[in-house]
Design a protein around this motif. Structure first.
Motif, PDB file in Angstrom:
ATOM      1  N   ALA A  35      10.206  -4.786  -0.294  1.00 37.39           N
ATOM      2  CA  ALA A  35       9.346  -4.014  -1.196  1.00 37.39           C
ATOM      3  C   ALA A  35      10.141  -2.841  -1.768  1.00 37.39           C
ATOM      4  N   ALA A  36      10.131  -2.686  -3.084  1.00 37.84           N
ATOM      5  CA  ALA A  36      10.917  -1.631  -3.732  1.00 37.84           C
ATOM      6  C   ALA A  36      10.056  -0.519  -4.291  1.00 37.84           C
ATOM      7  N   MET A  37       8.751  -0.741  -4.370  1.00 36.54           N
ATOM      8  CA  MET A  37       7.818   0.243  -4.903  1.00 36.54           C
ATOM      9  C   MET A  37       6.563   0.226  -4.051  1.00 36.54           C
ATOM     10  N   VAL A  38       5.950   1.385  -3.867  1.00 35.35           N
ATOM     11  CA  VAL A  38       4.672   1.439  -3.161  1.00 35.35           C
ATOM     12  C   VAL A  38       3.632   2.048  -4.088  1.00 35.35           C
ATOM     13  N   HIS A  39       2.499   1.363  -4.190  1.00 39.54           N
ATOM     14  CA  HIS A  39       1.386   1.749  -5.062  1.00 39.54           C
ATOM     15  C   HIS A  39       0.297   2.354  -4.185  1.00 39.54           C
ATOM     16  N   LEU A  40      -0.009   3.642  -4.415  1.00 40.76           N
ATOM     17  CA  LEU A  40      -0.965   4.344  -3.572  1.00 40.76           C
ATOM     18  C   LEU A  40      -2.032   5.046  -4.417  1.00 40.76           C
ATOM     19  N   HIS A  41      -3.289   4.890  -3.994  1.00 35.20           N
ATOM     20  CA  HIS A  41      -4.369   5.699  -4.541  1.00 35.20           C
ATOM     21  C   HIS A  41      -4.441   6.994  -3.744  1.00 35.20           C
ATOM     22  N   VAL A  42      -5.003   8.012  -4.358  1.00 36.52           N
ATOM     23  CA  VAL A  42      -5.216   9.274  -3.643  1.00 36.52           C
ATOM     24  C   VAL A  42      -6.548   9.155  -2.902  1.00 36.52           C
ATOM     25  N   ASP A  52      -8.041  15.591  -3.801  1.00 35.47           N
ATOM     26  CA  ASP A  52      -7.299  16.314  -2.766  1.00 35.47           C
ATOM     27  C   ASP A  52      -6.089  15.480  -2.339  1.00 35.47           C
ATOM     28  N   LEU A  53      -4.903  16.002  -2.527  1.00 33.93           N
ATOM     29  CA  LEU A  53      -3.677  15.250  -2.265  1.00 33.93           C
ATOM     30  C   LEU A  53      -3.211  15.299  -0.807  1.00 33.93           C
ATOM     31  N   SER A  54      -3.952  15.914   0.074  1.00 32.79           N
ATOM     32  CA  SER A  54      -3.472  16.159   1.436  1.00 32.79           C
ATOM     33  C   SER A  54      -3.023  14.885   2.141  1.00 32.79           C
ATOM     34  N   THR A  55      -3.894  13.889   2.234  1.00 32.14           N
ATOM     35  CA  THR A  55      -3.558  12.649   2.931  1.00 32.14           C
ATOM     36  C   THR A  55      -2.473  11.883   2.182  1.00 32.14           C
ATOM     37  N   PHE A  56      -2.579  11.854   0.865  1.00 30.36           N
ATOM     38  CA  PHE A  56      -1.578  11.199   0.028  1.00 30.36           C
ATOM     39  C   PHE A  56      -0.194  11.785   0.287  1.00 30.36           C
ATOM     40  N   LYS A  57      -0.102  13.107   0.310  1.00 34.50           N
ATOM     41  CA  LYS A  57       1.188  13.767   0.546  1.00 34.50           C
ATOM     42  C   LYS A  57       1.730  13.465   1.935  1.00 34.50           C
ATOM     43  N   LYS A  58       0.863  13.455   2.931  1.00 35.66           N
ATOM     44  CA  LYS A  58       1.313  13.154   4.291  1.00 35.66           C
ATOM     45  C   LYS A  58       1.967  11.776   4.346  1.00 35.66           C
ATOM     46  N   ILE A  59       1.317  10.790   3.698  1.00 31.79           N
ATOM     47  CA  ILE A  59       1.849   9.431   3.690  1.00 31.79           C
ATOM     48  C   ILE A  59       3.209   9.389   2.998  1.00 31.79           C
ATOM     49  N   VAL A  60       3.266   9.966   1.802  1.00 26.29           N
ATOM     50  CA  VAL A  60       4.507   9.921   1.020  1.00 26.29           C
ATOM     51  C   VAL A  60       5.638  10.628   1.748  1.00 26.29           C
ATOM     52  N   GLU A  61       5.364  11.783   2.318  1.00 26.89           N
ATOM     53  CA  GLU A  61       6.422  12.545   2.986  1.00 26.89           C
ATOM     54  C   GLU A  61       6.939  11.828   4.229  1.00 26.89           C
ATOM     55  N   LEU A  62       6.054  11.140   4.944  1.00 26.87           N
ATOM     56  CA  LEU A  62       6.489  10.344   6.095  1.00 26.87           C
ATOM     57  C   LEU A  62       7.353   9.170   5.641  1.00 26.87           C
ATOM     58  N   ILE A  63       6.985   8.559   4.530  1.00 25.25           N
ATOM     59  CA  ILE A  63       7.779   7.446   3.987  1.00 25.25           C
ATOM     60  C   ILE A  63       9.150   7.935   3.551  1.00 25.25           C
ATOM     61  N   ARG A  64       9.163   9.069   2.840  1.00 25.75           N
ATOM     62  CA  ARG A  64      10.405   9.536   2.232  1.00 25.75           C
ATOM     63  C   ARG A  64      11.452   9.950   3.266  1.00 25.75           C
ATOM     64  N   VAL A  70      10.351   3.468  -4.336  1.00 18.29           N
ATOM     65  CA  VAL A  70       9.780   4.132  -5.502  1.00 18.29           C
ATOM     66  C   VAL A  70       8.299   4.414  -5.244  1.00 18.29           C
ATOM     67  N   ILE A  71       7.857   5.626  -5.555  1.00 14.38           N
ATOM     68  CA  ILE A  71       6.472   6.031  -5.327  1.00 14.38           C
ATOM     69  C   ILE A  71       5.671   5.906  -6.621  1.00 14.38           C
ATOM     70  N   GLN A  72       4.626   5.077  -6.562  1.00 11.68           N
ATOM     71  CA  GLN A  72       3.714   4.954  -7.704  1.00 11.68           C
ATOM     72  C   GLN A  72       2.328   5.439  -7.279  1.00 11.68           C
ATOM     73  N   ALA A  73       1.760   6.347  -8.060  1.00 11.00           N
ATOM     74  CA  ALA A  73       0.405   6.833  -7.815  1.00 11.00           C
ATOM     75  C   ALA A  73      -0.548   6.177  -8.793  1.00 11.00           C
ATOM     76  N   SER A  74      -1.741   5.864  -8.312  1.00 12.92           N
ATOM     77  CA  SER A  74      -2.768   5.324  -9.196  1.00 12.92           C
ATOM     78  C   SER A  74      -3.609   6.457  -9.770  1.00 12.92           C
ATOM     79  N   THR A  75      -3.944   6.348 -11.052  1.00 18.98           N
ATOM     80  CA  THR A  75      -4.898   7.265 -11.658  1.00 18.98           C
ATOM     81  C   THR A  75      -6.226   6.545 -11.885  1.00 18.98           C
ATOM     82  N   GLY A  76      -6.396   5.389 -11.243  1.00 24.06           N
ATOM     83  CA  GLY A  76      -7.589   4.577 -11.449  1.00 24.06           C
ATOM     84  C   GLY A  76      -8.471   4.508 -10.220  1.00 24.06           C
ATOM     85  N   GLY A  77      -9.290   3.456 -10.179  1.00 21.88           N
ATOM     86  CA  GLY A  77     -10.238   3.276  -9.091  1.00 21.88           C
ATOM     87  C   GLY A  77     -11.624   3.729  -9.509  1.00 21.88           C
TER      88      GLY A  77
END
Length: 268
Positions: A35-42, A52-64, A70-77
């Protein structure tokens, strides 16, 4: 040799408990397998869409810490969030690309509203953040919306268009739908596929053979591995997809190759 980007969407929309450490570990394992990209909703820790980006940031920072995926954020849902609130992850500098819906659709009993003025606002915000948009297309007419945007906004290249097939009340997940979609995609654009509710890998395999640049996989879209067997983790799905890519003489792109293919600009 042509490279295919595997985009991982690891969290099911039905998830009601999100543990950042577990999500990050799942993504890290999948990244090591292709996997070269991860698609995450907030989402919050209860799985609800939020500004609120708190949980999203925790996930991304642990991954990084361990991966350059590559980090992709969703603006949908489907949610009650305003378009301004849905664009919240664009302010987070680790986000490199953002998916956005380019029109309104019926999704089962829900209506996912994306009027064109909001789509214009969203793409402008994405560009202001120096992020690459991925246009999610649920109906052929949405491609016309992209072309309309091109007349008003200098859209960044490469133009990245992803068709989402199989969602309730939208284009069915069939070869005919994908062929029809591909005929309308601008020739200079890169394209990809998301198969919602996937029960097998046949449509993804066909997309790879037809020239898809990005193929999405993960629990957000389906947990099915083979027949009625469910995958225990996202790594199982990624490994299966890598084997399909390699079976037709292609290779799964690395994160570095993905940034080159999509001309992503470093934000950190």
């Amino acid at each position: 040799m042509r490279k295919v980007i595997i985009s991982l969407a690891p969290i099911a929309a039905s998830e009601v408990e999100i543990d950042p450490r577990k999500v990050a570990d799942d993504v890290l394992a999948a990244s090591k397998c292709g996997a070269a990209m991860v698609h995450l909703h907030v989402r919050d820790e209860k799985g609800r869409l939020t500004k609120d980006l708190s949980t999203f940031k925790k996930i991304v920072e642990l991954i990084r810490v361990e991966s350059d995926i590559v980090i992709q954020a969703s603006t949908g849902g489907v949610s009650n969030l305003t378009i301004e609130e849905r664009c919240a992850p664009l302010e987070y500098p680790m986000v490199e690309t953002a998916s956005m819906n380019i029109g309104s659709i019926n999704l089962g009993d829900e209506v996912f509203l994306n009027p064109l003025p909001e789509a214009k606002y969203c793409v402008k915000r994405i560009y202001q953040s120096n992020v690459l948009p991925e246009y999610e297309v649920f109906e052929i007419g949405m491609i016309n919306n992209i072309l309309m945007l091109k007349n008003e906004i200098a859209l960044r290249e490469p133009l990245l268009v992803n068709t989402v097939l199989g969602m309730p009340n939208t284009m069915p997940a069939t070869i005919d739908s994908m062929i029809c979609f591909k005929q309308f995609v601008p020739k200079e654009a890169l394209w990809g596929i998301t198969h919602s509710g996937r029960r097998d890998f046949s449509l993804l395999a066909a997309a790879i053979s037809m020239g898809a640049t990005i193929v999405r996989i993960g629990f957000e879209d389906s947990r099915f591995y083979e027949g009625d067997v469910l995958a225990e983790n996202n790594t199982m799905l990624v490994k299966r997809l890598v084997s399909i890519i390699e079976s037709v003489g292609l290779q799964a792109a690395t994160a570095k190759e993905t940034r080159e293919m999509l001309r992503l600009t470093p934000r950190l």
